[in-house]
Design an enzyme around this catalytic site. Structure first.
Site, mmCIF file in Angstrom:
data_model
loop_
_atom_site.group_PDB
_atom_site.id
_atom_site.type_symbol
_atom_site.label_atom_id
_atom_site.label_comp_id
_atom_site.label_asym_id
_atom_site.label_seq_id
_atom_site.Cartn_x
_atom_site.Cartn_y
_atom_site.Cartn_z
ATOM 1 N N HIS A 181 116.312 30.972 18.978
ATOM 2 C CA HIS A 181 116.246 31.570 17.771
ATOM 3 C C HIS A 181 117.644 31.666 17.105
ATOM 4 O O HIS A 181 118.711 31.585 17.870
ATOM 5 C CB HIS A 181 115.584 32.851 17.941
ATOM 6 C CG HIS A 181 113.986 32.820 18.282
ATOM 7 N ND1 HIS A 181 113.634 33.453 19.285
ATOM 8 C CD2 HIS A 181 113.183 32.141 17.680
ATOM 9 C CE1 HIS A 181 112.304 33.130 19.349
ATOM 10 N NE2 HIS A 181 111.851 32.332 18.293
ATOM 11 N N CYS B 264 115.099 41.129 20.743
ATOM 12 C CA CYS B 264 113.640 40.735 21.012
ATOM 13 C C CYS B 264 112.728 41.591 21.574
ATOM 14 O O CYS B 264 111.433 41.526 21.106
ATOM 15 C CB CYS B 264 113.639 39.515 21.961
ATOM 16 S SG CYS B 264 114.737 38.186 21.808
#
Length: 270
Positions: free
Chosen positions: A179, A264
């Site tokens: 990501h 996250c």
């Protein structure tokens, strides 16, 4: 696997909206089966992961966040990485459309909690895909990583929503990390930090500061003068402290084995 972490009931939003709330989700017994893209699979200690997760949640609580525990999703090994399920823009929740098919069911319970909190819900719909870990907000600019989990249609849908709320969107092609926020995050003053070995297209960021450790690229902004980061990046922590910030560190080694980081593990509504 059981947890003694309390699960607060979502409070009704005040007239000014929901603030200083963090959504979290406990790790499941199948955590070690989570998706991997750029790392080799190594053993994961699930019991240690639960202990580390509790420490992470406690750290947010000590910093003034009200933590809301979303129902555990036993069929979704990656569900602890709750940030990927939603992007919060003010009091609007853009519900993600996960790029990995195994994660498609994860946003459902998260959306339910956000609805109870009174946020305006706006979904990304297939064939568009978008993971929250690909979205970095700095003021009214939103950077979106275009890689394996977030596609062009997902970015198009997000841009329509975000532009209507007064945000501008900058797309950043990525290929070296899972990501965008596996490569870069931002300090409270908007300076983007990253590890040069994994950062691509640094010219897209007006202010960029390289850090000495790959695990030091991820910070959670706690306050204008404080950040949360991994304890496995002491040189980076020292660098950030030298810039005048208070640094809170947490051990998240078991989640880092699964390409996870401090961002996250929660969805922050500031």
């Amino acid at each position: 696997m059981t947890t003694t972490t309390p699960q607060p009931t979502p409070a009704a939003p005040s007239r000014s909206g929901v603030h200083r709330v963090a959504l979290v989700r406990p790790p499941v017994a199948r955590l070690a089966e989570g998706e991997l893209t750029h790392l080799e699979r190594v053993p994961v200690d699930v019991d240690l992961a639960l202990t580390q997760w509790r420490g992470y949640v406690a750290a947010l609580g000590r910093e003034g966040f009200t933590t809301i525990e979303v129902q555990r999703a036993d069929d979704h090994p990656d569900s602890v990485f709750i940030e990927d399920t939603v992007v919060v823009l003010g009091q609007t929740a853009v519900v993600a459309s996960p790029g990995a098919e195994s994660r498609r069911g994860e946003p459902l319970e998260v959306e339910s909690v956000l609805t109870q909190l009174g946020l305006d819900i706006r979904p990304i719909e297939l064939p568009g895909t978008l993971d929250g870990g690909d979205v970095l907000k700095i003021g009214t600019t939103v950077y979106i990583g275009r890689g394996g989990r977030t596609n062009a249609e997902g970015i198009r849908q997000f841009r329509v929503i975000a532009s209507g709320l007064g945000y501008s969107v900058v797309t950043v092609p990525i290929s070296k990390v899972l990501h965008l926020k596996s490569a870069v995050t931002a300090l409270p003053d908007g300076t983007v930090i990253g590890f040069d070995g994994t950062v691509e297209h640094r010219e897209l960021f007006p202010r960029y500061l390289p850090v000495p450790e790959e695990k030091g690229v991820a910070v959670v902004v706690l306050a204008p003068d404080a950040v949360l980061m991994s304890s496995d990046a002491p040189q980076t922590a020292a660098l950030i402290e030298d810039l005048g910030y208070r640094v809170v560190t947490v051990d998240i080694s078991e989640f880092e084995k699964l390409e996870g980081c401090v961002t996250c593990l929660s969805v922050r509504i500031r």
